[in-house]
Design a protein around this motif. Structure first.
Motif, PDB file in Angstrom:
ATOM      1  N   MET A  31      -5.791   4.292  -4.024  1.00  0.00           N
ATOM      2  CA  MET A  31      -5.900   2.847  -4.213  1.00  0.00           C
ATOM      3  C   MET A  31      -6.403   2.580  -5.622  1.00  0.00           C
ATOM      4  SD  MET A  31      -5.315  -0.097  -2.919  1.00  0.00           S
ATOM      5  CE  MET A  31      -4.752   0.555  -1.348  1.00  0.00           C
ATOM      6  N   TRP A  80      -6.319  -2.916   3.177  1.00  0.00           N
ATOM      7  CA  TRP A  80      -6.750  -1.851   2.272  1.00  0.00           C
ATOM      8  C   TRP A  80      -8.258  -1.642   2.275  1.00  0.00           C
ATOM      9  CZ3 TRP A  80     -10.249  -2.492  -1.630  1.00  0.00           C
ATOM     10  CH2 TRP A  80     -10.525  -3.800  -2.042  1.00  0.00           C
ATOM     11  N   GLN A 109       0.828  -1.203   0.000  1.00  0.00           N
ATOM     12  CA  GLN A 109       0.000   0.000   0.000  1.00  0.00           C
ATOM     13  C   GLN A 109       0.868   1.262   0.000  1.00  0.00           C
ATOM     14  OE1 GLN A 109      -3.747   0.094   2.270  1.00  0.00           O
ATOM     15  NE2 GLN A 109      -3.162  -1.873   3.148  1.00  0.00           N
TER      16      GLN A 109
END
Length: 413
Positions: free
Chosen positions: A262, A245, A187
């Motif tokens: 994202m 996430w 991430q």
């Protein structure tokens, strides 16, 4: 990877698992969140409709890293699954091990060469032969926004990194979290990738992170990219370490946070929560990246299996690329169909924009592979780059030192 010595030796000595008989399809993947799991269920239905048994092999976490660790163990032990979700250069690495099935027959029968964009078809082949089947096209450089949070904070949705800093500060002063983020290495790199692209542009991105040009990496632009990442990092909350996430996405959905960087698989979470694009949430290119598109393609490699009917393997590949699966899967997953000319009328506005931008950036030179998601770099380099970025985000490392470490990481190619 270097599995050849082990895998080929064991392949001659070990029979594959008896559970791999014709008619059973064991699929290793990491689609375990709400929207992803719903997507995987659709493929299961198609396989079962063809008369085969589906054996789910889901490995959660790590953006696929955990799944790859398990896969290597299975292959080395002579017991590979029927198919496994992999991406980018990893397809070539597995092809070089001599353990993959040839999908040319089904590819020729269904005209994959004309059905797929060349940039996608080439990734699916090893030495000119299809060994993998693509599922979708994800755009990674999205910024997901809760407009109600911005309204409450009196903030403007940013299109530049300077505007981003200003908006994030206002959101925090209003008592909310600016950026929903999960403190996991993949991430961290997803954020850095968009920052670097936004700061330097597609040409710089290609030179520095795809071609791994030392001169492009050792430049003021890379220093600025790390400086910008430091600014972005200060707007992340203290509870981010280890957060998955999809939990970060829920923070945006629930109005706890204003933004998340994202890929468009996050849209599957918004859809699963009953949220409407353009109303309850906004999908925007990360600051400075509106003319570029970082792509991430999910795909399946298919393993050569002893005592296994090739028809089962071909049926699996055919199902993945079928119109029906591409339609339903990508609506659930948040991505767009990989088939050229697919009818987008039933897709939401975010998907329509993604599909249109995929075509336009390809023509304009702004279509670039995601290095954060294993599409651009050899695995050794990708892992080393990931380590540098995560170290930078979790320490007081200077941007100059980060660039030096990045140069060393790139040299691992």
């Amino acid at each position: 990877m270097k599995l050849r010595r082990l895998s080929l030796a064991l392949a001659s000595a070990c029979a594959f698992s008896v559970s791999s008989f014709a008619g059973e399809v064991e699929v290793l993947h990491w689609w375990t969140s709400g929207g992803e799991a719903k997507s995987a269920a659709e493929l299961k239905k198609l396989i079962q409709a063809k008369g085969h048994t589906w054996k789910d092999f889901a490995v959660a976490g790590g953006g696929g890293d955990n799944a790859m660790t398990v896969l290597k163990t299975r292959v080395v032990s002579g017991n590979p699954p029927t198919a496994a979700q992999v991406k980018g250069p990893a397809i070539q690495e597995w092809g070089s091990e001599g353990v993959l099935a040839n999908l040319d027959d089904v590819a020729k029968a269904e005209k994959w060469d004309s059905l797929l964009p060349p940039v996608v078809a080439n990734v699916m082949k090893y030495q000119g032969h299809y060994v993998a089947v693509p599922v979708n096209v994800h755009r990674v450089n999205w910024m997901w926004v809760n407009p109600e949070v911005f309204k409450k904070a009196g903030a403007k949705v940013p299109t530049t990194w300077a505007e981003f800093d200003e908006a994030a500060t206002k959101i925090e002063k209003a008592g909310m979290i600016a950026i929903a983020h999960g403190g996991q290495p993949w991430q961290d790199n997803t954020v850095f990738e968009s920052v670097a692209l936004g700061v330097g542009g597609a040409d710089y991105y290609n030179k520095a992170f795809v071609k791994l040009d030392p001169k492009a990496i050792d430049s003021p632009t890379t220093i600025k990219a790390f400086d910008t990442l430091r600014m972005v990092r200060k707007h992340m909350d203290k509870d981010m370490p280890g957060r998955d996430w999809n939990l970060a996405t829920k923070m945006v959905i629930n109005g706890q946070a204003g933004m998340q960087f994202m890929g468009d698989w996050a849209k599957g979470e918004f859809s699963a929560a009953g949220k409407v694009a353009g109303k309850d949430y906004l999908c925007l290119a990360a600051p400075g990246t509106d003319k570029a598109f970082t792509f991430n393609i999910d795909s399946f490699i298919v393993f050569a299996q002893k005592n296994k009917d090739q028809k089962t393997t071909n049926d699996f590949a055919s199902a993945v690329l079928s119109d029906g699966f591409q339609e339903v899967f990508n609506q659930n997953k948040g991505s767009v169909p990989v088939r050229l000319g697919h009818d987008m009328s039933k897709f939401d506005d975010c998907a329509k924009k993604s599909a249109a931008d995929f075509v336009s950036t390809n023509k304009a030179g702004g279509l670039v592979p995601s290095f954060a998601h294993q599409m651009a770099q050899p695995s050794a380099v990708q892992g080393a780059v990931q380590d540098v970025v995560t170290q930078f985000m979790n320490s007081s490392m200077s941007s100059k030192d980060a660039v030096a470490k990045l140069i060393a990481a790139a040299a691992k190619k």
